[in-house]
Design a protein around this motif. Structure first.
Motif, PDB file in Angstrom:
ATOM      1  N   GLY A 132       0.684  -1.337  -0.048  1.00 51.27           N
ATOM      2  CA  GLY A 132       0.046   0.178   0.011  1.00 51.27           C
ATOM      3  C   GLY A 132       0.799   1.239   0.077  1.00 51.27           C
ATOM      4  N   VAL A 133       0.098   2.389  -0.350  1.00 55.27           N
ATOM      5  CA  VAL A 133       0.861   3.659  -0.599  1.00 55.27           C
ATOM      6  C   VAL A 133       0.110   4.533   0.463  1.00 55.27           C
ATOM      7  N   GLY A 134       0.892   5.504   1.136  1.00 53.68           N
ATOM      8  CA  GLY A 134       0.292   6.463   2.153  1.00 53.68           C
ATOM      9  C   GLY A 134       0.012   7.543   1.452  1.00 53.68           C
ATOM     10  N   THR A 135      -1.196   7.953   1.766  1.00 51.57           N
ATOM     11  CA  THR A 135      -1.838   9.578   1.199  1.00 51.57           C
ATOM     12  C   THR A 135      -2.266  10.228   2.733  1.00 51.57           C
TER      13      THR A 135
ATOM     14  N   VAL B  17       6.602   6.042   4.579  1.00 59.21           N
ATOM     15  CA  VAL B  17       5.687   6.270   5.752  1.00 59.21           C
ATOM     16  C   VAL B  17       6.123   4.944   6.710  1.00 59.21           C
ATOM     17  N   PRO B  18       6.413   4.864   7.892  1.00 59.91           N
ATOM     18  CA  PRO B  18       6.730   3.851   8.741  1.00 59.91           C
ATOM     19  C   PRO B  18       5.464   3.216   9.212  1.00 59.91           C
ATOM     20  N   ARG B  19       5.545   1.866   9.549  1.00 54.91           N
ATOM     21  CA  ARG B  19       4.366   0.953   9.714  1.00 54.91           C
ATOM     22  C   ARG B  19       4.097   0.330  11.039  1.00 54.91           C
TER      23      ARG B  19
ATOM     24  N   LEU C   7       4.857   5.247  13.580  1.00 50.32           N
ATOM     25  CA  LEU C   7       3.667   5.994  13.164  1.00 50.32           C
ATOM     26  C   LEU C   7       3.545   7.259  14.146  1.00 50.32           C
ATOM     27  N   ARG C   8       3.330   6.835  15.651  1.00 50.34           N
ATOM     28  CA  ARG C   8       2.798   7.870  16.492  1.00 50.34           C
ATOM     29  C   ARG C   8       4.022   9.105  16.472  1.00 50.34           C
ATOM     30  N   ASP C   9       5.233   8.851  16.215  1.00 49.02           N
ATOM     31  CA  ASP C   9       6.157  10.036  16.295  1.00 49.02           C
ATOM     32  C   ASP C   9       6.385  10.601  14.830  1.00 49.02           C
TER      33      ASP C   9
ATOM     34  N   LEU D 233      -0.221  20.995  10.596  1.00 48.46           N
ATOM     35  CA  LEU D 233      -0.035  19.593  10.498  1.00 48.46           C
ATOM     36  C   LEU D 233      -1.017  18.758   9.935  1.00 48.46           C
ATOM     37  N   ALA D 234      -0.760  17.530   9.234  1.00 48.31           N
ATOM     38  CA  ALA D 234      -1.652  16.694   8.560  1.00 48.31           C
ATOM     39  C   ALA D 234      -2.313  16.018   9.668  1.00 48.31           C
ATOM     40  N   GLU D 235      -3.476  15.545   9.351  1.00 48.27           N
ATOM     41  CA  GLU D 235      -4.225  14.991  10.316  1.00 48.27           C
ATOM     42  C   GLU D 235      -4.116  13.497  10.441  1.00 48.27           C
ATOM     43  N   GLY D 236      -3.495  12.902   9.301  1.00 46.87           N
ATOM     44  CA  GLY D 236      -3.313  11.354   9.433  1.00 46.87           C
ATOM     45  C   GLY D 236      -2.776  10.818   8.240  1.00 46.87           C
ATOM     46  N   ILE D 237      -2.677   9.657   7.944  1.00 47.39           N
ATOM     47  CA  ILE D 237      -2.485   8.601   6.749  1.00 47.39           C
ATOM     48  C   ILE D 237      -3.505   8.018   6.407  1.00 47.39           C
ATOM     49  N   VAL D 238      -3.727   7.602   5.178  1.00 49.49           N
ATOM     50  CA  VAL D 238      -4.652   6.520   4.753  1.00 49.49           C
ATOM     51  C   VAL D 238      -3.791   5.584   3.772  1.00 49.49           C
TER      52      VAL D 238
END
Length: 269
Positions: free
Chosen positions: A115-118, A222-224, A229-231, A245-250
């Motif tokens: 998967g790819v992180g967006t 993107v770490p897994r 991921l938290r850091d 700041l980005a809200e998160g990753i999909v």
């Protein structure tokens, strides 16, 4: 005197139904569907004047006969799955609704490196239907109520917006401000963003829609793991609105599956 009915559902000739024998080599296909899906199938079947079984057989026949390609069918299945299903969070949650270091089984593919992180954009989910570079329909997502969830309805669906509905004002403005002249015809799931939507965490100056399939920013590395991921999310800058700041990753799997994680999912430190 009444005539005894044969086995099977009553139709014009129930005995005929009960005695029908499928051609040699045919097999029976059974699938579980939700009440909404069942009603939708019945509605189409009634319009077509055929039983639901014939409707499903027509789809299989179209696929076997080349009227619809497997690629087209898969595209519709993936689009439907992405649109209607709630995207699972990567980790299990505790009683305070914060994630813990326990990966969810259905998200195992993420931890296997697929998967790819967006960037996950913090707005409201909408769907725009485009024809010849113009928006012809604007829909908003509706999630099941508490009572519906208790009935087993867990996935959301789309409903039409209305020009005279106050609650749709900013969604419609976001659609009007979105240039779709270069978008391909079809239905595009988007995130509606802007000053009056979800608190505008990216501090945008106007409302607009960002299509998930076209313009969402991608992160190459993107770490897994839970800790990484938290850091990573603690200081991840938005690529859609630099300086915030980005809200998160999909994460997006090639077969259409998705999984998400947000900065606020983690316990505060």
């Amino acid at each position: 005197m009444s005539t005894a009915r044969g086995r099977g559902r009553p139709r014009k000739d129930p005995n005929s139904l009960a005695r029908w024998t499928p051609p040699e080599g045919w097999s029976r296909l059974v699938a579980w569907v939700s009440p909404e899906e069942k009603r939708a199938l019945k509605h189409v079947a009634v319009d077509a004047g055929v039983p639901v079984a014939d409707l499903i057989r027509a789809l299989a026949g179209g696929l076997a006969g080349g009227a619809i390609t497997h690629k087209e069918l898969l595209g519709q299945v993936r689009k439907g799955r992405q649109v209607m299903e709630k995207i699972p969070t990567l980790f299990e949650r505790d009683d305070r609704f914060r994630v813990v270091d326990s990966p969810r089984p259905e998200c195992a593919w993420v931890f296997d490196g697929y998967g790819v992180g967006t960037e996950k954009l913090d707005g409201t989910n909408v769907r725009l239907t485009v024809r010849a570079g113009r928006i012809v329909r604007v829909e908003k997502r509706r999630n099941p109520s508490k009572a519906q969830k208790q009935q087993g309805i867990v996935d959301g669906w789309y409903v039409d917006t209305a020009e005279d509905a106050p609650e749709d004002k900013w969604t419609l403005e976001a659609a009007r401000n979105t240039d779709v002249s270069g978008w391909p015809d079809g239905e595009h799931s988007c995130e509606a963003l802007g000053p009056r939507i979800q608190g505008n965490p990216l501090n945008l100056e106007e409302h607009r829609c960002v299509p998930f399939d076209l313009h969402v920013p991608t992160y190459e590395e993107v770490p897994r793991s839970y800790g990484e991921l938290r850091d990573f999310l603690t200081e991840l800058e938005s690529r859609f609105a630099p300086g915030h700041l980005a809200e998160g990753i999909v994460f997006h799997h090639p077969d259409g599956r998705r999984a998400k994680i947000k900065r606020k999912d983690f316990p505060r430190r």
